[in-house]
Write a protein that holds these residues in place. Structure first.
Motif, PDB file in Angstrom:
ATOM      1  N   ILE A  39       7.547  13.374   2.365  1.00  0.00           N
ATOM      2  CA  ILE A  39       7.062  12.597   3.514  1.00  0.00           C
ATOM      3  C   ILE A  39       8.032  12.731   4.686  1.00  0.00           C
ATOM      4  O   ILE A  39       7.643  12.968   5.826  1.00  0.00           O
ATOM      5  N   HIS A  40       9.318  12.665   4.348  1.00  0.00           N
ATOM      6  CA  HIS A  40      10.350  12.741   5.383  1.00  0.00           C
ATOM      7  C   HIS A  40      10.346  14.101   6.080  1.00  0.00           C
ATOM      8  O   HIS A  40      10.538  14.193   7.297  1.00  0.00           O
ATOM      9  N   GLN A  41      10.097  15.143   5.306  1.00  0.00           N
ATOM     10  CA  GLN A  41      10.123  16.504   5.854  1.00  0.00           C
ATOM     11  C   GLN A  41       8.862  16.847   6.646  1.00  0.00           C
ATOM     12  O   GLN A  41       8.760  17.935   7.210  1.00  0.00           O
ATOM     13  N   GLY A  42       7.873  15.955   6.612  1.00  0.00           N
ATOM     14  CA  GLY A  42       6.661  16.229   7.395  1.00  0.00           C
ATOM     15  C   GLY A  42       5.610  17.010   6.622  1.00  0.00           C
ATOM     16  O   GLY A  42       4.747  17.643   7.231  1.00  0.00           O
ATOM     17  N   ASP A  84       2.267  18.445  12.405  1.00  0.00           N
ATOM     18  CA  ASP A  84       2.209  18.405  13.875  1.00  0.00           C
ATOM     19  C   ASP A  84       3.329  17.542  14.456  1.00  0.00           C
ATOM     20  O   ASP A  84       3.639  17.629  15.645  1.00  0.00           O
ATOM     21  N   ASP A  85       3.899  16.682  13.635  1.00  0.00           N
ATOM     22  CA  ASP A  85       4.928  15.752  14.107  1.00  0.00           C
ATOM     23  C   ASP A  85       5.780  15.370  12.894  1.00  0.00           C
ATOM     24  O   ASP A  85       5.614  14.299  12.311  1.00  0.00           O
ATOM     25  N   PRO A  86       6.682  16.287  12.507  1.00  0.00           N
ATOM     26  CA  PRO A  86       7.398  16.107  11.228  1.00  0.00           C
ATOM     27  C   PRO A  86       8.190  14.805  11.132  1.00  0.00           C
ATOM     28  O   PRO A  86       8.445  14.318  10.028  1.00  0.00           O
ATOM     29  N   ASN A  87       8.577  14.249  12.271  1.00  0.00           N
ATOM     30  CA  ASN A  87       9.378  13.013  12.221  1.00  0.00           C
ATOM     31  C   ASN A  87       8.537  11.751  12.131  1.00  0.00           C
ATOM     32  O   ASN A  87       9.075  10.650  12.144  1.00  0.00           O
ATOM     33  N   ARG A  88       7.223  11.920  12.092  1.00  0.00           N
ATOM     34  CA  ARG A  88       6.331  10.766  12.256  1.00  0.00           C
ATOM     35  C   ARG A  88       6.662   9.616  11.296  1.00  0.00           C
ATOM     36  O   ARG A  88       6.548   8.452  11.651  1.00  0.00           O
ATOM     37  N   TYR A  89       7.067   9.949  10.087  1.00  0.00           N
ATOM     38  CA  TYR A  89       7.223   8.874   9.089  1.00  0.00           C
ATOM     39  C   TYR A  89       8.685   8.536   8.794  1.00  0.00           C
ATOM     40  O   TYR A  89       8.989   7.918   7.779  1.00  0.00           O
ATOM     41  N   HIS A  90       9.565   8.923   9.713  1.00  0.00           N
ATOM     42  CA  HIS A  90      10.976   8.632   9.473  1.00  0.00           C
ATOM     43  C   HIS A  90      11.266   7.138   9.444  1.00  0.00           C
ATOM     44  O   HIS A  90      12.167   6.690   8.742  1.00  0.00           O
ATOM     45  N   ASP A  91      10.487   6.353  10.178  1.00  0.00           N
ATOM     46  CA  ASP A  91      10.745   4.897  10.084  1.00  0.00           C
ATOM     47  C   ASP A  91      10.334   4.354   8.717  1.00  0.00           C
ATOM     48  O   ASP A  91      10.973   3.444   8.187  1.00  0.00           O
ATOM     49  N   ILE A  92       9.305   4.942   8.125  1.00  0.00           N
ATOM     50  CA  ILE A  92       8.927   4.487   6.770  1.00  0.00           C
ATOM     51  C   ILE A  92       9.961   4.955   5.747  1.00  0.00           C
ATOM     52  O   ILE A  92      10.496   4.144   4.971  1.00  0.00           O
ATOM     53  N   THR A  93      10.300   6.246   5.781  1.00  0.00           N
ATOM     54  CA  THR A  93      11.273   6.731   4.779  1.00  0.00           C
ATOM     55  C   THR A  93      12.637   6.075   4.999  1.00  0.00           C
ATOM     56  O   THR A  93      13.321   5.721   4.033  1.00  0.00           O
ATOM     57  N   GLY A  94      12.977   5.878   6.265  1.00  0.00           N
ATOM     58  CA  GLY A  94      14.253   5.218   6.566  1.00  0.00           C
ATOM     59  C   GLY A  94      14.282   3.799   6.023  1.00  0.00           C
ATOM     60  O   GLY A  94      15.276   3.357   5.437  1.00  0.00           O
ATOM     61  N   ASN A  95      13.183   3.114   6.183  1.00  0.00           N
ATOM     62  CA  ASN A  95      13.114   1.749   5.667  1.00  0.00           C
ATOM     63  C   ASN A  95      13.209   1.739   4.135  1.00  0.00           C
ATOM     64  O   ASN A  95      13.953   0.938   3.551  1.00  0.00           O
ATOM     65  N   LEU A  96      12.468   2.638   3.501  1.00  0.00           N
ATOM     66  CA  LEU A  96      12.456   2.640   2.028  1.00  0.00           C
ATOM     67  C   LEU A  96      13.805   3.081   1.452  1.00  0.00           C
ATOM     68  O   LEU A  96      14.234   2.582   0.412  1.00  0.00           O
ATOM     69  N   GLN A 106       0.843  -1.206   0.000  1.00  0.00           N
ATOM     70  CA  GLN A 106       0.000   0.000   0.000  1.00  0.00           C
ATOM     71  C   GLN A 106       0.874   1.251   0.000  1.00  0.00           C
ATOM     72  O   GLN A 106       0.463   2.299  -0.506  1.00  0.00           O
ATOM     73  N   HIS A 107       2.105   1.139   0.546  1.00  0.00           N
ATOM     74  CA  HIS A 107       2.981   2.328   0.569  1.00  0.00           C
ATOM     75  C   HIS A 107       3.515   2.686  -0.812  1.00  0.00           C
ATOM     76  O   HIS A 107       3.814   3.839  -1.084  1.00  0.00           O
ATOM     77  N   LEU A 108       3.602   1.723  -1.709  1.00  0.00           N
ATOM     78  CA  LEU A 108       3.954   2.047  -3.094  1.00  0.00           C
ATOM     79  C   LEU A 108       2.842   2.902  -3.713  1.00  0.00           C
ATOM     80  O   LEU A 108       3.098   3.910  -4.380  1.00  0.00           O
ATOM     81  N   ASN A 109       1.625   2.499  -3.457  1.00  0.00           N
ATOM     82  CA  ASN A 109       0.458   3.209  -3.991  1.00  0.00           C
ATOM     83  C   ASN A 109       0.405   4.647  -3.457  1.00  0.00           C
ATOM     84  O   ASN A 109       0.234   5.604  -4.220  1.00  0.00           O
ATOM     85  N   ILE A 110       0.608   4.824  -2.149  1.00  0.00           N
ATOM     86  CA  ILE A 110       0.486   6.179  -1.582  1.00  0.00           C
ATOM     87  C   ILE A 110       1.684   7.044  -1.986  1.00  0.00           C
ATOM     88  O   ILE A 110       1.547   8.259  -2.170  1.00  0.00           O
ATOM     89  N   LEU A 111       2.815   6.399  -2.197  1.00  0.00           N
ATOM     90  CA  LEU A 111       3.990   7.137  -2.685  1.00  0.00           C
ATOM     91  C   LEU A 111       3.719   7.685  -4.095  1.00  0.00           C
ATOM     92  O   LEU A 111       4.075   8.822  -4.419  1.00  0.00           O
ATOM     93  N   GLU A 112       3.062   6.881  -4.879  1.00  0.00           N
ATOM     94  CA  GLU A 112       2.707   7.334  -6.232  1.00  0.00           C
ATOM     95  C   GLU A 112       1.700   8.481  -6.152  1.00  0.00           C
ATOM     96  O   GLU A 112       1.766   9.432  -6.945  1.00  0.00           O
ATOM     97  N   ALA A 113       0.780   8.419  -5.171  1.00  0.00           N
ATOM     98  CA  ALA A 113      -0.189   9.511  -5.000  1.00  0.00           C
ATOM     99  C   ALA A 113       0.532  10.805  -4.665  1.00  0.00           C
ATOM    100  O   ALA A 113       0.207  11.869  -5.205  1.00  0.00           O
TER     101      ALA A 113
END
Ligand code: NBX
Length: 799
Positions: A710-713, A718-730, A541-548
């Motif tokens: 996504i990485h920059q928030g 409200d929480d710019p680091n929220r998705y660092h585990d996703i961007t870090g993983n990718l 699903q993250h491929l799909n939302i990345l494309e969005a």
């Protein structure tokens, strides 16, 4: 008004009013929607019972071989609409209900979903039961009557919240309690040697109580039974403790026993590793085998005929304890020599594998096994030693590193082992069971999954169903390959317009519902691009939302480039303990909030995550979809079955060469399928490339920019680091190769855009998907199991 005063106009109205009065105990003035729904259900159930008795008697008189489908999960959804359709009673019921002044839709929608499953595996079991009945194959499904099915999902600030599901809070209209079919299931204790026989004395025992639901096939040709076991204590109340005022302690045994059938484990990737889960597995498997042998004894004499009269299918490894349990029943309890007991069990049992994900392959600690099932552990060791002794090539052991490998146990104890799509079966042969396959090259067979066309086209999409029947007659509902008869009619402009009109009307219905229930307005002329399934990294699903995100950025940069309007719709639950999957849900909701509020881009791109995806929501979404997202990392999705439902309902697929996508593309034609991404062997090779993700990101500025936003928030200010585990993983390990497949996915999506802009051509491609999907009926799949695995025959000539 009472039943006597009502003077019902039709037979069905009479039956409804009779049940309202005498079964529910209400008069029409005080009846709630729920009362009416129950009254209608009982009236419909009465009609099924007649067919049920005939089927049971016919199977008995024929002395036919019976099929038993053992599954921890049956994701059946609602039953009323399905029963009405299969009884050919839907039009009459609608008239009767509306004649009583009620909304038929409201009555149907009052029924809760029976969500006794996680996803594809459970839904497949439900489709199979319906096809077994349609094909008049004498069969029975066995499972657990969970008090609480899969959790209800809602969102709070974009995060998944889980609430208990309570489908049994109201009476379940379709089931019959069978207190006479009750078995004692033991746990723990010790094993003693008495006169050279092992005698197991369990430390505790619970009772398994049967609840039967009739499953009616198309045109009520045949009706089989789904038997679900509920757990109870042998002694419901400790009177002594009760009389001493210890009311809680007095009911403790009952609470403990009931916990076994209390909840469905909501995890479909990792084995739960919990004692209660192993208890559930043994509980329903043991009760089912007792029941099967009792029926066999009542119909046949010699136990040696078991494999001729009984075929048992294990739906994945969850009932794998059936192997040692059957050996125990035959050897310990009936005194057959061990070798003969193993041989009979092995010729009776078969096993379906549904996954290659190493983390999903069930293993149980030997210590836990020995503690809970001491006799079974002894038998497993003996089966393991025997198998090794027969094969000097040293096969994979069942027991290794202090764990029992349930896949190996299932393989060793099975007559046939099957995968669920052509690609998956090949990979099963080459990977998890490679050495066992070398020893037993005839054992693994393929049975590509299918879906029941009654629920997944005829009932859920009445507009398209009506058009098809108008063009080729209604034989297709019971014989889906007849859909190919549509093809010669597809040059008829009238038919094309009708198909396009049906899709548009379904999209209008969905838009109205989404607007009313979720307050989001959708444009029915936009492309409805849908990804509905459990949330998993391998399903991407993250491929799909990345494309969005990338598309959003592209539209913002150039709003007047003639973009094709799109609505990306998501649905699906994450296992409560799967942190990364829950993060993906949060990300999609955050992206949706930002994109939908953007006045520049929102006319072209919206994102909606509909909460609490279930069978009923699938029935609403699939008929209204234009594009089906089937984007798993190649080699990871065993089959997929949603992919088939979409194609059948005239959605085009954007997908990888994974699972049954491969066969769907072969059937509908490569020109009617949007293929992208690496193949399974390419995936394996790519993983070995150092920093594959970094390379892919460096080569694609769109991907880099989307990740950076996504990485920059940009979606989580409200929480710019929220998705660092996703961007870090990718950006780092990216095991599922989201980055490496992104560029080709983007290309495929732009080809989808261009195709959608040519409305007539799109409709033709969509119609070809429908016309060429007949092979994906679960009737075809079940015929395959009957012929290649079970040696079972239909009791309806010509079926
Ligand atoms: O079974 C699914 C596969 O992922 C699909 O590709 C396939 O189409 C479908 C039917 O063959 N597997 C699946 O749904 N697994 C589970 O739900 C599951 C549930 C509990 C568990 C492990 C897996 N412990």
């Amino acid at each position: 008004m009472t039943y006597q005063d009502a003077r019902p106009a039709t037979g069905l109205q009479d039956a409804i009013l009779r049940h309202l009065t005498y079964t529910i105990g209400k008069d029409t003035a005080h009846a709630t929607l729920h009362d009416w729904r129950m009254a209608l259900s009982y009236a419909v159930r009465d009609k099924i019972v007649d067919s049920w008795f005939v089927s049971t008697r016919t199977a008995y008189e024929a002395g036919a071989k019976r099929v038993y489908y053992l599954s921890m999960e049956f994701l059946i959804g609602r039953l009323l609409g399905d029963a009405l359709v299969n009884l050919r009673f839907d039009a009459e019921a609608k008239a009767a209900v509306e004649g009583l002044g009620l909304s038929f839709d409201a009555v149907l929608h009052d029924e809760p979903d029976a969500a006794l499953g996680n996803g594809g595996l459970g839904r497949l079991a439900a489709c199979f039961l319906e096809s077994l009945s349609t094909l008049a194959c004498p069969a029975m499904g066995y499972g657990i009557r969970y008090e609480h099915g899969l959790f209800r999902q809602s969102f709070e600030d974009g995060r998944q919240i889980e609430q208990p599901e309570t489908w049994l809070q109201q009476r379940h209209a379709w089931e019959f309690e069978r207190p006479e079919a009750m078995y004692r299931v033991g746990f723990g204790g010790h094993v003693a040697d008495q006169d050279d026989r092992a005698v197991w004395t369990p430390a505790e025992a619970v009772l398994a109580e049967a609840h039967d639901t009739p499953v009616v096939g198309w045109q009520a040709r045949w009706t089989n039974t789904l038997r679900l076991w509920g757990a109870r204590a042998g002694d419901p109340l400790d009177l002594k403790r009760f009389n001493h005022g210890d009311y809680v302690g007095a009911a403790a045994a009952e609470m403990l026993a009931r916990s076994i059938s209390r909840v469905l484990y909501p995890d479909d990737t990792t084995p739960a590793g919990k004692e209660l889960r192993l208890k559930q597995e043994y509980f329903f498997t043991a009760a089912s085998l007792h029941d099967i042998l009792r029926r066999f004894d009542s119909e046949h004499g010699d136990i040696r005929a078991l494999p001729d009269k009984v075929a048992i299918q294990l739906n994945d490894t969850h009932p794998a304890i059936a192997g040692p349990e059957l050996v125990r029943l035959l050897h310990d309890e009936r005194g057959l020599p061990f070798d003969e007991a193993v041989d009979l069990a092995r010729r009776t049992l078969n096993y379906t594998n549904h996954t290659l994900l190493p983390e999903a392959l069930e293993k149980w600690p030997v210590d836990l096994m020995r503690h809970l099932l001491p006799r079974h552990m002894m038998l497993i060791d003996r089966i393991d030693a025997d198998h090794a002794a027969h094969f000097p090539a040293r096969p994979t052991p069942i027991v290794a590193d202090g764990e029992v490998n349930m896949g190996t146990l299932s393989f060793v104890m099975a007559n046939r082992v099957n995968g669920v799509s052509a690609l998956h079966t090949e990979l099963v042969k080459q990977t998890v069971f490679a050495d066992l396959h070398a020893l037993h090259p005839e054992r693994i067979v393929n049975q590509t999954n299918g879906v029941t066309p009654r629920r997944w086209l005829h009932a859920c999409n009445p507009r398209l169903s009506g058009i098809i029947t108008g063009a080729i007659g209604e034989g297709w509902v019971g014989d889906l390959e007849q859909l190919s008869g549509l093809e010669p009619h597809l040059d008829d402009a009238g038919l094309q317009d009708a198909i396009a009109g049906a899709k548009r009307a379904n999209k209008v219905d969905l838009s109205n519902w989404v607007s009313a229930t979720h307050g989001v307005s959708l444009d029915p002329d936009a492309m409805f691009d849908v990804q509905i399934k459990r949330i998993h990294e391998y399903k991407r699903q993250h491929l799909n939302i990345l494309e969005a995100v990338a598309l959003w950025q592209a539209i913002r940069a150039n709003p007047n480039a003639g973009w094709t309007p799109r609505v990306k719709i998501f649905g699906g639950k994450a296992a409560p303990g799967y942190v990364f999957a829950k993060k993906i849900i949060h990300l999609i909701n955050d992206v949706a909030r930002v994109l939908n509020a953007d006045p520049v881009t929102s006319p072209f791109l919206k994102v909606v995550f509909l909460p609490n995806y279930n069978v009923t929501l699938a029935e609403r979404l699939i008929p209204a979809s234009d594009l089906s997202e089937q984007v798993s990392t190649a080699g990871k999705e065993a089959s997929g079955t949603g992919n088939m439902k979409f194609a059948l309902n005239g959605a085009l697929t954007v997908g990888t060469l994974d699972g049954a996508n491969v066969e769907i593309r072969d059937h509908v034609g490569a020109e009617n399928f949007f293929l992208f991404g690496m193949t399974a062997p390419e995936v394996v090779a790519r993983r070995a490339v150092p920093d594959h993700a970094g390379q892919a990101i460096a080569a694609d500025p769109r991907l880099a920019a989307a990740l950076e936003a996504i990485h920059q928030g940009a979606f989580s200010s409200d929480d710019p680091n929220r998705y660092h585990d996703i961007t870090g993983n990718l950006r780092g390990p990216d095991y599922f190769l989201v980055c490496s497949d992104f560029t080709d996915y983007w290309r495929a999506q732009r080809a989808v855009d261009a195709a959608y802009r040519d409305g007539a051509h799109w409709t033709r491609m969509a119609a070809l998907n429908t016309a060429r999907s007949g092979w994906f009926s679960s009737d075809r799949t079940i015929r395959g199991y009957m012929a290649d695995i079970w040696g079972a025959t239909s009791l309806r000539p010509g079926a």
